[in-house]
Design a protein around this motif. Structure first.
Motif, PDB file in Angstrom:
ATOM      1  N   LEU A  41       0.821  -1.212   0.000  1.00  0.00           N
ATOM      2  CA  LEU A  41       0.000   0.000   0.000  1.00  0.00           C
ATOM      3  C   LEU A  41       0.855   1.262   0.000  1.00  0.00           C
ATOM      4  CD1 LEU A  41      -2.865  -1.076   2.428  1.00  0.00           C
ATOM      5  CD2 LEU A  41      -2.812  -1.134  -0.077  1.00  0.00           C
ATOM      6  N   GLU A  42       1.993   1.213   0.674  1.00  0.00           N
ATOM      7  CA  GLU A  42       2.911   2.357   0.647  1.00  0.00           C
ATOM      8  C   GLU A  42       3.434   2.594  -0.765  1.00  0.00           C
ATOM      9  OE1 GLU A  42       5.983   1.591   3.434  1.00  0.00           O
ATOM     10  OE2 GLU A  42       4.687   1.796   5.205  1.00  0.00           O
ATOM     11  N   ARG A  43       3.790   1.514  -1.450  1.00  0.00           N
ATOM     12  CA  ARG A  43       4.268   1.639  -2.830  1.00  0.00           C
ATOM     13  C   ARG A  43       3.161   2.174  -3.741  1.00  0.00           C
ATOM     14  NH1 ARG A  43       8.714  -1.407  -4.381  1.00  0.00           N
ATOM     15  NH2 ARG A  43       8.375  -0.353  -6.377  1.00  0.00           N
ATOM     16  N   TYR A  44       1.940   1.725  -3.495  1.00  0.00           N
ATOM     17  CA  TYR A  44       0.810   2.198  -4.302  1.00  0.00           C
ATOM     18  C   TYR A  44       0.620   3.705  -4.127  1.00  0.00           C
ATOM     19  CZ  TYR A  44      -3.966   3.084  -5.806  1.00  0.00           C
ATOM     20  OH  TYR A  44      -5.074   3.615  -6.421  1.00  0.00           O
ATOM     21  N   LEU A  45       0.648   4.170  -2.888  1.00  0.00           N
ATOM     22  CA  LEU A  45       0.479   5.602  -2.639  1.00  0.00           C
ATOM     23  C   LEU A  45       1.619   6.410  -3.253  1.00  0.00           C
ATOM     24  CD1 LEU A  45      -0.831   5.607   1.053  1.00  0.00           C
ATOM     25  CD2 LEU A  45      -2.104   6.220  -1.017  1.00  0.00           C
ATOM     26  N   ASP A  46       2.823   5.873  -3.207  1.00  0.00           N
ATOM     27  CA  ASP A  46       3.963   6.556  -3.831  1.00  0.00           C
ATOM     28  C   ASP A  46       3.747   6.720  -5.332  1.00  0.00           C
ATOM     29  OD1 ASP A  46       5.294   6.846  -1.463  1.00  0.00           O
ATOM     30  OD2 ASP A  46       6.583   5.089  -1.730  1.00  0.00           O
ATOM     31  N   SER A  47       3.220   5.685  -5.977  1.00  0.00           N
ATOM     32  CA  SER A  47       3.014   5.746  -7.425  1.00  0.00           C
ATOM     33  C   SER A  47       1.861   6.682  -7.784  1.00  0.00           C
ATOM     34  CB  SER A  47       2.750   4.342  -7.984  1.00  0.00           C
ATOM     35  OG  SER A  47       1.536   3.815  -7.477  1.00  0.00           O
ATOM     36  N   VAL A  48       0.838   6.725  -6.926  1.00  0.00           N
ATOM     37  CA  VAL A  48      -0.321   7.578  -7.188  1.00  0.00           C
ATOM     38  C   VAL A  48       0.029   9.059  -7.028  1.00  0.00           C
ATOM     39  CG1 VAL A  48      -2.573   8.268  -6.255  1.00  0.00           C
ATOM     40  CG2 VAL A  48      -2.067   5.859  -6.635  1.00  0.00           C
ATOM     41  N   ARG A  49       0.917   9.354  -6.096  1.00  0.00           N
ATOM     42  CA  ARG A  49       1.210  10.750  -5.746  1.00  0.00           C
ATOM     43  C   ARG A  49       1.628  11.584  -6.951  1.00  0.00           C
ATOM     44  NH1 ARG A  49       0.146  14.764  -4.673  1.00  0.00           N
ATOM     45  NH2 ARG A  49       0.712  16.178  -2.971  1.00  0.00           N
TER      46      ARG A  49
ATOM     47  N   ASP B 155      -3.476  17.422  -4.608  1.00  0.00           N
ATOM     48  CA  ASP B 155      -3.481  17.210  -3.157  1.00  0.00           C
ATOM     49  C   ASP B 155      -4.810  16.654  -2.656  1.00  0.00           C
ATOM     50  OD1 ASP B 155      -0.913  18.113  -3.080  1.00  0.00           O
ATOM     51  OD2 ASP B 155      -1.420  20.158  -2.437  1.00  0.00           O
ATOM     52  N   ASN B 156      -5.922  17.175  -3.175  1.00  0.00           N
ATOM     53  CA  ASN B 156      -7.235  16.700  -2.726  1.00  0.00           C
ATOM     54  C   ASN B 156      -7.469  15.249  -3.135  1.00  0.00           C
ATOM     55  OD1 ASN B 156      -7.940  19.139  -1.518  1.00  0.00           O
ATOM     56  ND2 ASN B 156      -8.848  19.951  -3.413  1.00  0.00           N
ATOM     57  N   GLU B 157      -7.117  14.928  -4.371  1.00  0.00           N
ATOM     58  CA  GLU B 157      -7.284  13.546  -4.842  1.00  0.00           C
ATOM     59  C   GLU B 157      -6.398  12.592  -4.052  1.00  0.00           C
ATOM     60  OE1 GLU B 157      -8.376  14.221  -9.568  1.00  0.00           O
ATOM     61  OE2 GLU B 157      -6.289  14.338  -8.900  1.00  0.00           O
ATOM     62  N   TYR B 158      -5.194  13.042  -3.737  1.00  0.00           N
ATOM     63  CA  TYR B 158      -4.291  12.184  -2.969  1.00  0.00           C
ATOM     64  C   TYR B 158      -4.833  11.947  -1.559  1.00  0.00           C
ATOM     65  CZ  TYR B 158      -0.139  10.371  -0.686  1.00  0.00           C
ATOM     66  OH  TYR B 158       0.730   9.579   0.032  1.00  0.00           O
ATOM     67  N   ALA B 159      -5.376  12.991  -0.944  1.00  0.00           N
ATOM     68  CA  ALA B 159      -5.939  12.850   0.402  1.00  0.00           C
ATOM     69  C   ALA B 159      -7.103  11.864   0.398  1.00  0.00           C
ATOM     70  CB  ALA B 159      -6.391  14.212   0.920  1.00  0.00           C
ATOM     71  N   ASN B 160      -7.960  11.948  -0.614  1.00  0.00           N
ATOM     72  CA  ASN B 160      -9.083  11.008  -0.719  1.00  0.00           C
ATOM     73  C   ASN B 160      -8.592   9.584  -0.965  1.00  0.00           C
ATOM     74  OD1 ASN B 160     -11.012  13.023  -0.362  1.00  0.00           O
ATOM     75  ND2 ASN B 160     -11.135  13.469  -2.558  1.00  0.00           N
ATOM     76  N   THR B 161      -7.589   9.461  -1.839  1.00  0.00           N
ATOM     77  CA  THR B 161      -7.028   8.136  -2.129  1.00  0.00           C
ATOM     78  C   THR B 161      -6.417   7.527  -0.873  1.00  0.00           C
ATOM     79  OG1 THR B 161      -6.543   8.786  -4.412  1.00  0.00           O
ATOM     80  CG2 THR B 161      -5.381   6.866  -3.556  1.00  0.00           C
ATOM     81  N   LYS B 162      -5.741   8.334  -0.100  1.00  0.00           N
ATOM     82  CA  LYS B 162      -5.106   7.842   1.123  1.00  0.00           C
ATOM     83  C   LYS B 162      -6.146   7.329   2.116  1.00  0.00           C
ATOM     84  CE  LYS B 162      -1.542   9.089   4.465  1.00  0.00           C
ATOM     85  NZ  LYS B 162      -0.623  10.165   4.940  1.00  0.00           N
ATOM     86  N   LYS B 163      -7.294   8.011   2.203  1.00  0.00           N
ATOM     87  CA  LYS B 163      -8.366   7.553   3.094  1.00  0.00           C
ATOM     88  C   LYS B 163      -8.912   6.201   2.635  1.00  0.00           C
ATOM     89  CE  LYS B 163      -9.900  12.185   4.459  1.00  0.00           C
ATOM     90  NZ  LYS B 163     -11.007  13.180   4.391  1.00  0.00           N
TER      91      LYS B 163
END
Length: 240
Positions: free
Chosen positions: A23-31, A36-44
């Motif tokens: 999941l950490e790798r996934y968030l790194d690739s999405v970033r 910023d708003n889309e990333y915050a929603n994705t992280k949730k």
């Protein structure tokens, strides 16, 4: 010199990463591709997944790997989901293995480039079959060479939903008998086949060129049925 497949049975099995690492790798690739708003929603969403169904799915995957005792738990899934279930045109959008053009386009003619390419591929075929092809490394660590056994003598059998790979390639140590060495040429709706070997000897580039010239001459006489177009049809059309 080490044989091409010498390490394949000695390499450790592919490890299963922890859910947290994945999941950490996934968030790194999405970033890199969201604001910023889309990333915050994705992280949730990722956090809810990690606390809920994600944990259950990860445990199921771990159990399945232990039961099957697979050396590479990703291989079958990758082949099926990324390649064999693909229902858009196969050529030219997807290829499991292949070679880049060996001769620049401005060289002489298309037939010359094709015959040189065929000859070079046959040399690679012999090198892999005799296990003289060099092993790939990352630093000092050898990589599996298993996929090289699918470069030749392998075809894709169409089925509804998910196709099937069939391979008859064998190294000399596995079977001294030579596997199929023919090539298939498609031109003007026709399909031709000829063997790259005669009396167990590889044809020379001029000999290959002569066969290609004969194919051009024959195929120019009239258009064929164009069965190769089935490769470009959607799943149901292609199977019919």
């Amino acid at each position: 010199m080490k044989k091409t497949f010498e390490y394949d049975d000695k390499l450790p099995a592919l490890p299963l990463p922890t859910l947290e690492h994945t999941l950490e790798r996934y968030l790194d690739s999405v970033r890199a591709v969201v604001d910023d708003n889309e990333y915050a929603n994705t992280k949730k969403v990722v956090e809810r997944f990690a606390k809920g169904i994600g944990r259950e799915l990860h445990e199921q995957l771990k159990t399945n790997i232990e039961k099957r005792q697979e050396r590479n738990w990703l291989s079958k899934w990758w082949d099926e989901e990324i390649y064999l279930k693909w229902r858009l045109p196969i050529a030219p959008t997807i290829s499991m293995t292949g070679f880049n053009c060996l001769v620049p386009p401005e060289t002489d003619s298309q037939l010359t480039r094709i015959c040189v390419h065929m000859y070079a591929c046959a040399l690679v075929f012999e090198t892999i079959r005799e296990e003289r092809y060099p092993i790939s490394y990352v630093g000092k660590h050898p990589l599996t060479m298993h996929q090289y056994k699918h470069f030749f003598n392998t075809c894709r059998i169409p089925h509804k939903g998910c196709d099937e790979l069939m391979s008859v390639f064998r190294t000399v140590s596995e079977d001294p008998r030579r596997p199929p060495t023919h090539v298939v040429v498609m031109r003007n709706g026709h399909m031709f086949m000829f063997d790259l070997y005669e009396s167990n000897k590889l044809l020379t580039p001029p000999e290959i060129l002569k066969r290609l010239e004969d194919i051009v001459q024959q195929s120019d006489q009239s258009p064929g049925l164009g069965l190769v177009l089935l490769l470009h049809y959607h799943e149901m059309n292609g199977q019919k």
